[in-house]
Design a protein around this motif. Sequence first.
Motif, PDB file in Angstrom:
ATOM      1  N   ASP A 533     -67.263  11.194  32.333  1.00  0.00           N
ATOM      2  CA  ASP A 533     -65.844  10.905  32.557  1.00  0.00           C
ATOM      3  C   ASP A 533     -65.191  10.611  31.205  1.00  0.00           C
ATOM      4  O   ASP A 533     -64.948   9.465  30.848  1.00  0.00           O
ATOM      5  CB  ASP A 533     -65.660   9.750  33.538  1.00  0.00           C
ATOM      6  N   ILE A 534     -64.885  11.664  30.465  1.00  0.00           N
ATOM      7  CA  ILE A 534     -64.366  11.529  29.098  1.00  0.00           C
ATOM      8  C   ILE A 534     -62.846  11.358  29.159  1.00  0.00           C
ATOM      9  O   ILE A 534     -62.108  12.310  29.414  1.00  0.00           O
ATOM     10  CB  ILE A 534     -64.744  12.759  28.247  1.00  0.00           C
ATOM     11  N   VAL A 550     -52.685  12.053  12.896  1.00  0.00           N
ATOM     12  CA  VAL A 550     -53.757  11.526  13.749  1.00  0.00           C
ATOM     13  C   VAL A 550     -53.298  11.607  15.191  1.00  0.00           C
ATOM     14  O   VAL A 550     -52.152  11.238  15.511  1.00  0.00           O
ATOM     15  CB  VAL A 550     -54.098  10.071  13.381  1.00  0.00           C
ATOM     16  N   GLY A 551     -54.164  12.085  16.052  1.00  0.00           N
ATOM     17  CA  GLY A 551     -53.828  12.195  17.464  1.00  0.00           C
ATOM     18  C   GLY A 551     -54.857  11.512  18.343  1.00  0.00           C
ATOM     19  O   GLY A 551     -56.063  11.652  18.128  1.00  0.00           O
ATOM     20  N   VAL A 552     -54.365  10.730  19.312  1.00  0.00           N
ATOM     21  CA  VAL A 552     -55.208  10.223  20.403  1.00  0.00           C
ATOM     22  C   VAL A 552     -54.748  10.949  21.663  1.00  0.00           C
ATOM     23  O   VAL A 552     -53.576  10.868  22.043  1.00  0.00           O
ATOM     24  CB  VAL A 552     -55.069   8.699  20.568  1.00  0.00           C
ATOM     25  N   HIS A 553     -55.663  11.663  22.279  1.00  0.00           N
ATOM     26  CA  HIS A 553     -55.357  12.486  23.444  1.00  0.00           C
ATOM     27  C   HIS A 553     -56.074  11.898  24.657  1.00  0.00           C
ATOM     28  O   HIS A 553     -57.300  11.785  24.661  1.00  0.00           O
ATOM     29  CB  HIS A 553     -55.797  13.930  23.200  1.00  0.00           C
ATOM     30  N   ILE A 554     -55.293  11.547  25.656  1.00  0.00           N
ATOM     31  CA  ILE A 554     -55.835  10.861  26.833  1.00  0.00           C
ATOM     32  C   ILE A 554     -55.683  11.772  28.046  1.00  0.00           C
ATOM     33  O   ILE A 554     -54.656  12.439  28.220  1.00  0.00           O
ATOM     34  CB  ILE A 554     -55.094   9.530  27.077  1.00  0.00           C
ATOM     35  N   PHE A 608     -52.216  13.490  27.691  1.00  0.00           N
ATOM     36  CA  PHE A 608     -51.029  12.759  27.252  1.00  0.00           C
ATOM     37  C   PHE A 608     -51.363  12.325  25.826  1.00  0.00           C
ATOM     38  O   PHE A 608     -52.268  11.514  25.612  1.00  0.00           O
ATOM     39  CB  PHE A 608     -50.768  11.546  28.146  1.00  0.00           C
ATOM     40  N   SER A 609     -50.646  12.870  24.853  1.00  0.00           N
ATOM     41  CA  SER A 609     -51.031  12.709  23.450  1.00  0.00           C
ATOM     42  C   SER A 609     -50.093  11.758  22.722  1.00  0.00           C
ATOM     43  O   SER A 609     -48.864  11.800  22.905  1.00  0.00           O
ATOM     44  CB  SER A 609     -51.023  14.066  22.737  1.00  0.00           C
ATOM     45  N   VAL A 610     -50.693  10.914  21.882  1.00  0.00           N
ATOM     46  CA  VAL A 610     -49.944  10.069  20.956  1.00  0.00           C
ATOM     47  C   VAL A 610     -50.254  10.581  19.553  1.00  0.00           C
ATOM     48  O   VAL A 610     -51.414  10.625  19.140  1.00  0.00           O
ATOM     49  CB  VAL A 610     -50.347   8.590  21.085  1.00  0.00           C
ATOM     50  N   LEU A 611     -49.217  10.995  18.825  1.00  0.00           N
ATOM     51  CA  LEU A 611     -49.386  11.612  17.505  1.00  0.00           C
ATOM     52  C   LEU A 611     -48.707  10.749  16.451  1.00  0.00           C
ATOM     53  O   LEU A 611     -47.515  10.433  16.560  1.00  0.00           O
ATOM     54  CB  LEU A 611     -48.777  13.017  17.496  1.00  0.00           C
ATOM     55  N   TRP A 612     -49.477  10.351  15.433  1.00  0.00           N
ATOM     56  CA  TRP A 612     -48.933   9.546  14.349  1.00  0.00           C
ATOM     57  C   TRP A 612     -48.955  10.346  13.047  1.00  0.00           C
ATOM     58  O   TRP A 612     -49.863  11.163  12.816  1.00  0.00           O
ATOM     59  CB  TRP A 612     -49.762   8.288  14.103  1.00  0.00           C
ATOM     60  N   GLU A 613     -48.002  10.056  12.196  1.00  0.00           N
ATOM     61  CA  GLU A 613     -48.133  10.431  10.797  1.00  0.00           C
ATOM     62  C   GLU A 613     -48.509   9.153  10.053  1.00  0.00           C
ATOM     63  O   GLU A 613     -47.796   8.143  10.127  1.00  0.00           O
ATOM     64  CB  GLU A 613     -46.831  11.012  10.235  1.00  0.00           C
ATOM     65  N   THR A 827     -55.538   4.112  27.638  1.00  0.00           N
ATOM     66  CA  THR A 827     -56.506   5.090  27.166  1.00  0.00           C
ATOM     67  C   THR A 827     -57.628   5.438  28.144  1.00  0.00           C
ATOM     68  O   THR A 827     -58.471   6.271  27.818  1.00  0.00           O
ATOM     69  CB  THR A 827     -57.152   4.585  25.862  1.00  0.00           C
ATOM     70  N   SER A 828     -57.650   4.859  29.352  1.00  0.00           N
ATOM     71  CA  SER A 828     -58.735   5.160  30.296  1.00  0.00           C
ATOM     72  C   SER A 828     -58.230   5.356  31.719  1.00  0.00           C
ATOM     73  O   SER A 828     -58.640   4.659  32.646  1.00  0.00           O
ATOM     74  CB  SER A 828     -59.776   4.035  30.271  1.00  0.00           C
TER      75      SER A 828
END
Length: 984
Positions: A533-534, A550-554, A608-613, A827-828
């Motif tokens: 369950d990633i 940088v991206g965190v993809h949930i 659902f992605s959070v993208l930072w510079e 994030t989960s």
Amino acid sequence: MNDDDTSCAEEDIRAAPSLYTRSTYYRPTMKRGKILKQVTERYLRDDLGYGCYYKDTSTDNRIDRVHGTPQIIASLPELQRLLKPSQPVVVVDTNVLLHQMDVLQQAPIPNIVVPQTALEECRNHRMVIYDQTVDLLRSIHPNRCTIFFPDPYHTATSVEEQAGLSPNDLNDERIRRVAEFYGKSLPGVSVIFLTDDVASREKASSRSYQAMSVRQYVQVLEQTHPGLSLSDLVAAQTSVLSSHEEDDEAPLFETHLEATALSRGIQSGKLYRGVLRSSDWNTAHVTIRRGDERVAVTIQGDWDRNRAVDGDVVAIALHPLTKWISSAAVLSLVKDTPSAGIASETAEPTLAEMSNVRDTIAVEQGELRPTGKVVGIVRRNFENQSGSIFTKSSGKADSEQEKIAAQMERENPDGTATCVFFPVNKKIPPVLLRTTQRDRLLGQRIVVSLDSWPATSRYPLGHYVRTIGPTGDKDVETEVLLQQHDIPHEPFPAAVLACLPPEDYKISAENSPGRVDLRHLPVLSIDPPGCKDIDDALHCLVLPNGNYQVGVHIADVTHYVKPGTAMDLEAANRSTSTYLVNKRLDMLPALLTTDLCSLKCNVDRYAFSVLWEVSPDGNIIQVDFQKSIIHSIAALTYQQAQSFIDQPDDPADIQACAVKRLAVLARKFRQRRIDAGALTLASPEVKFVLDSESLNPTDVQAYALLEANALVEEFMLLANVTVAKRILRQYPTLSVLRRHPAPNRSMFDPLISKAQSIGLSINIEDSKKLADSLDAAQVKSDPYINKLLRILSTRCMSPAQYFCSGELRASEWHHYGLAAPVYTHFTSPIRRYADVCVHRLLAASINVAPLPQHLSSKSYLHDLCANMNRRHRAAQLAGRASVQLHTLIYFSGDGAKEEDAYVLDVDTDQGSDPSFTVMVPRYGIEGRVRLDVAEAERFPEEHRIAWVGKTKSCSVKVFDKVRVRLSVRELQGDQRELAIDFIE
């Protein structure tokens, strides 16, 4: 069946009324004692026929279905066609539904009529029973006919308001008229009115039907169905002792006040209302409101507890000051118990974990803890309990269970036996039950339902529900711990599975309008080995200006779980996935959990992605939020990611370069959090190596935390904080956040004192000073002491809680452990429903989806957060109980072992048996070592205990390293516990 279904007759009634009634009652509210005027208006109809039933509209052939639509039975021939021939029609009243549901569900009752009055009263008293009754009505079974009768609106069953008759009296009369209506309408058919109310049976004696108690009817069923055994399922509403014994028995407890007296007492301020919570069935407290303060009142002893059980809503009276006690005295009431058996904790926080509750009050005599007694029960918390029966012939005669069984067990004149049932949950007292199958139940784990607790009975009364299996069996004990902690573990119902997309569902840009295509990015995930369950994945690129993207993809769970659907409601109820040693209990069906939502590599997935510079020195330049499609290029384990971090730079290795960049940034983010006061705590948890076939533990290993673990943690924390800030800007009063309150000084006092006894200092003025003092609290000769202090510091803090931002001031949103002003969970979403809610809030805040209507209600969010907190804690405790169960299995197989341990606490109570508590780092086990000596000398200030052993004098103090022997001790009823014995 839902609320709309139950009112199907009401809608027709209002369309063409024939008669009109109006009833007025005055009733006191239990919470504040106010008097409310209650006016009920009803339109009566003479064309409602013979009730409603669920007509089968399904196309499958399953035995028990929940499909169909409610239909009115318009004519007598239609009723006769629906009823099972040559079988009685059974009309049930409210008390039968509330207390005898196990009988109704399992007994062969072909024709059941449920009056609307009884169903509505169930909804007012116990929603669990209401839901079960609705399921009974909805179930379409070839051997059963269930009818819902709208008696409040039927002219044949209407009752006019009369002087001197209470609402309950009128309801009872209306239900009796339902039985009379069927009796007159069906000549030649036996109509039975099922009620355990003696007065109601007497009033029905001259009617055109037969009134029976549930026990009487069960006896009839057992006579007409050879081999059928239902007697044990009948709830005990009176003493399980024989009648001649009852007559001679004086009340053992004070009589509870009636509802009217309770409400008046609460209104006048003489009584207080609260929920009774206990650490075991001998000690309890009730948190009450005194003005603007919340105060914990200690309830001492059986007499003051007065038959209340953990979770009951009670009314209490405070004792005079002369009976109040010091904090030291109350601490001596609570003894540590070994944690190597199945945990006895529940999902409710303990008194020590409630940061906003006072447990002492300043009076002339100093700081005293108030005490009180229970004078009435506002609402019972009689839930099913799992455990075992003990008898006076089942083991050693010197055990506590054996002594109680010897006192209470007896043979009854009707051939049944009164047995003593001991719940696994130590907060619940022993339960007396009458059974015909005592010998078969010995050595078994069974489920018992609590029914009542008369003032003449030493213990509550209950009835047998079902057998789980043999005591000690791993699968049986796993089900016991799930039942004990109220973990939903039934298969997902058909209505939930119907919400799933087809198994061959394919994701593509063409069927994903409004999403940003990010499949070109080198996204990868980092998880434990075997993770299916990633929830999350990461990427890191170098931008042309030298900064990083940088991206965190949930996982975008909300794409599949639509608001208000059966799957959404099921997920909200479960609230979290539960992880046991040998299995995982999912919040969502497997098709989503391990396939469509899981961010597996080499397949397209919604995210659902959070993208930072981010600048090279770790400063956030800007942030963006996008619904996206991603394509993970790798599913790494923590060990694989760590090897990338450790290896030399290789510009050609895309995965290694991404991981190394993320690691560099994670170090910078982590240092800033620590500088701000974030805590670095520790856990004694271990992991089991399981046999591939039996899934029994073959080895125990400590968790190895790598830098790769910290890397993932940092970016998940960053995403959670970033999303919390974003949803708060748009929804300042509706955001679902997570707070961790600062600890009270009193919560840390015992640890501070213990640290001082070995020359160490703990400073808790703020989280930064606590973190610094923990860093400095080192013993050069033994580094594990520092880890032990961090483990114990965690226990001195309140648990983090979900809450709605509109319920608390902004100053109370702070997360103490993370040193974060605002925090949430984003994030989960595969395994936490809080994250699903936050995804919906974020989607609405960036205008990609409307906010679901229910998330606009603060009262709904309050209840939702309360359930999520309860479920989250229950899942944690169930996981710990699973570890403890597998620890027992491990030591049962490998025999006794000797290990090093550390002393956590020594018993300084002169009135108790000499003992001390230890932690065994090798196995993450904590338990009490009981000394086989008659006397010992205590030194409370030094946290030390001394005694004379068989060959020499001994002395231990807190944080000493000792040698212990771990073994499994056999108890009565095939039960076991982990024993920890002192060696040197």
